[in-house]
Design an enzyme around this catalytic site. Structure first.
Site, PDB file in Angstrom:
ATOM      1  N   LYS A 132       0.831  -1.223   0.000  1.00 54.10           N
ATOM      2  CA  LYS A 132       0.000   0.000   0.000  1.00 54.10           C
ATOM      3  C   LYS A 132       0.854   1.258   0.000  1.00 54.10           C
ATOM      4  CE  LYS A 132      -3.942  -2.270   2.225  1.00 54.10           C
ATOM      5  NZ  LYS A 132      -3.302  -3.550   2.607  1.00 54.10           N
TER       6      LYS A 132
HETATM    7  P1  OMP Z   1      -8.230 -11.079   6.057  1.00 56.50           P
HETATM    8  O1  OMP Z   1      -9.234 -10.135   6.613  1.00 56.50           O
HETATM    9  O2  OMP Z   1      -7.507 -11.857   7.126  1.00 56.50           O
HETATM   10  O3  OMP Z   1      -8.792 -11.960   4.973  1.00 56.50           O
HETATM   11  O4  OMP Z   1      -7.061 -10.184   5.402  1.00 56.50           O
HETATM   12  C1  OMP Z   1      -7.313  -9.207   4.446  1.00 56.50           C
HETATM   13  C2  OMP Z   1      -6.019  -8.732   3.836  1.00 56.50           C
HETATM   14  O5  OMP Z   1      -6.334  -7.858   2.742  1.00 56.50           O
HETATM   15  C3  OMP Z   1      -5.127  -7.922   4.763  1.00 56.50           C
HETATM   16  O6  OMP Z   1      -3.774  -8.142   4.415  1.00 56.50           O
HETATM   17  C4  OMP Z   1      -5.511  -6.492   4.484  1.00 56.50           C
HETATM   18  O7  OMP Z   1      -4.439  -5.587   4.705  1.00 56.50           O
HETATM   19  C5  OMP Z   1      -5.843  -6.541   2.984  1.00 56.50           C
HETATM   20  N1  OMP Z   1      -6.852  -5.553   2.534  1.00 56.50           N
HETATM   21  C6  OMP Z   1      -8.065  -5.439   3.179  1.00 56.50           C
HETATM   22  O8  OMP Z   1      -8.392  -6.201   4.091  1.00 56.50           O
HETATM   23  N2  OMP Z   1      -8.942  -4.465   2.783  1.00 56.50           N
HETATM   24  C7  OMP Z   1      -8.688  -3.624   1.756  1.00 56.50           C
HETATM   25  O9  OMP Z   1      -9.522  -2.812   1.422  1.00 56.50           O
HETATM   26  C8  OMP Z   1      -7.474  -3.745   1.078  1.00 56.50           C
HETATM   27  C9  OMP Z   1      -6.598  -4.749   1.423  1.00 56.50           C
HETATM   28  C10 OMP Z   1      -5.479  -4.999   0.499  1.00 56.50           C
HETATM   29  O10 OMP Z   1      -5.024  -4.038  -0.137  1.00 56.50           O
HETATM   30  O11 OMP Z   1      -5.103  -6.135   0.272  1.00 56.50           O
END
Ligand code: OMP
Length: 275
Positions: A104
């Site tokens: 990011k």
């Molecule tokens: P879980 O919630 O464990 O499935 O993880 C979600 C992953 O996606 C994490 O690494 C967050 O940083 C990332 N993420 C989001 O959850 N929301 C977003 O809007 C964007 C991201 C990302 O850019 O990957």
């Protein structure tokens, strides 16, 4: 600059080969690993825990994943950047699967150049997540790396995603809509198949709106699993004309499942059932 196969080519080939739109997120932390696996990775000195946990998880789930998305914070906080680098190389070489470095990043031109070099040269990632808040000129240094994917935050999955991203801008579009339109234009300017957008699975109506604005562009969709996004609503809102155009990410829901292979296969199959 790298001469490897372009990210989107690798991605589509993995999506077809594995019949999968599932992206497995690698967000390893010591507390969750101990909670999910007990003594399996016990190591008081914490030498190889992160690396062993990730390589076992990758081995178990690679068959079902069109991409892996390691989140840089979970490696750098433990000073495990070398492990991150070797895991990225391992995924690419052993499983012919593309890797998105979730970093990011977002900064002015000369700093963005260093971030791009860090992601694509130091870590060797196929794609990186970037934050567009500082403007289009901060995205371009990443696009200069031929073949690499640039995945731009558009409408994020977190509750506070509405604080700024939903605000209506001067032309009448909401901020996330404007990001989507501008990034589609920028992608076209760079020949297409260079930029994807991040839209959260927790926001199906915004997801449908982004799909409407950007045609068949690829979307990275986090928010199923631990964040509670509904898979059916996500796929129905996010798919393109070809029933694809999505990398649907789950991190904790897969890597800390009792049986990550089973969880990955079930998630892949559930996604496919709505395509
Ligand atoms: P879980 O919630 O464990 O499935 O993880 C979600 C992953 O996606 C994490 O690494 C967050 O940083 C990332 N993420 C989001 O959850 N929301 C977003 O809007 C964007 C991201 C990302 O850019 O990957």
């Amino acid at each position: 600059m790298s001469k490897q196969r372009p990210f989107f080519e690798k991605l589509r080939s993995a999506q077809e080969r594995k019949n999968s739109l599932l992206c497995v997120g690698l967000d390893p932390d010591h507390v969750s690993i101990a909670k999910a696996r007990g003594n399996e990775y016990a190591d008081p000195a914490r030498h190889n825990v992160i690396h062993r946990f990730c390589s076992d998880t990758i081995a178990a789930t690679a068959k079902y994943a069109c991409a892996f998305k390691p989140n840089a914070a979970f490696f750098s906080c433990y000073e495990k950047e070398d492990e991150l680098q070797s895991l990225i190389f391992h995924i690419q070489r052993s499983y012919s699967t593309p890797v998105i470095l979730d970093a990011k990043r977002g900064d002015i031109g000369n700093t963005a150049e260093r971030y791009a070099e860090e992601a694509f040269v130091r870590f060797g990632a196929d794609a990186v997540t970037v934050n567009p808040y500082m403007g289009c000129d901060t995205i371009e240094p990443f696009l200069k790396h031929e073949g690499k994917g640039v995945i731009v935050l558009c409408r994020t999955s977190n509750p506070g995603g509405s604080d700024f991203q939903d605000l209506v801008t001067k032309g009448g579009l909401r901020l996330y809509e404007r990001v989507a339109v501008k990034m589609a234009e920028l992608d076209e300017r760079y020949g297409g198949n260079r930029i994807a957008l991040v839209v959260g699975a927790t926001r199906p109506s915004e997801l449908a709106r982004v799909r409407e604005l950007v045609g068949d562009m690829e979307l990275l969709i986090p928010g199923i699993g631990a964040q509670g996004g509904d898979v059916e609503a996500t796929v129905k809102a996010g798919k393109n004309r070809h029933g694809a155009g999505m990398m649907i990410n789950s991190s904790r829901g897969i890597i800390y499942a009792q049986d990550p292979a089973k969880a990955a296969r079930a998630t892949r199959d559930e996604i496919n059932s709505y395509r």
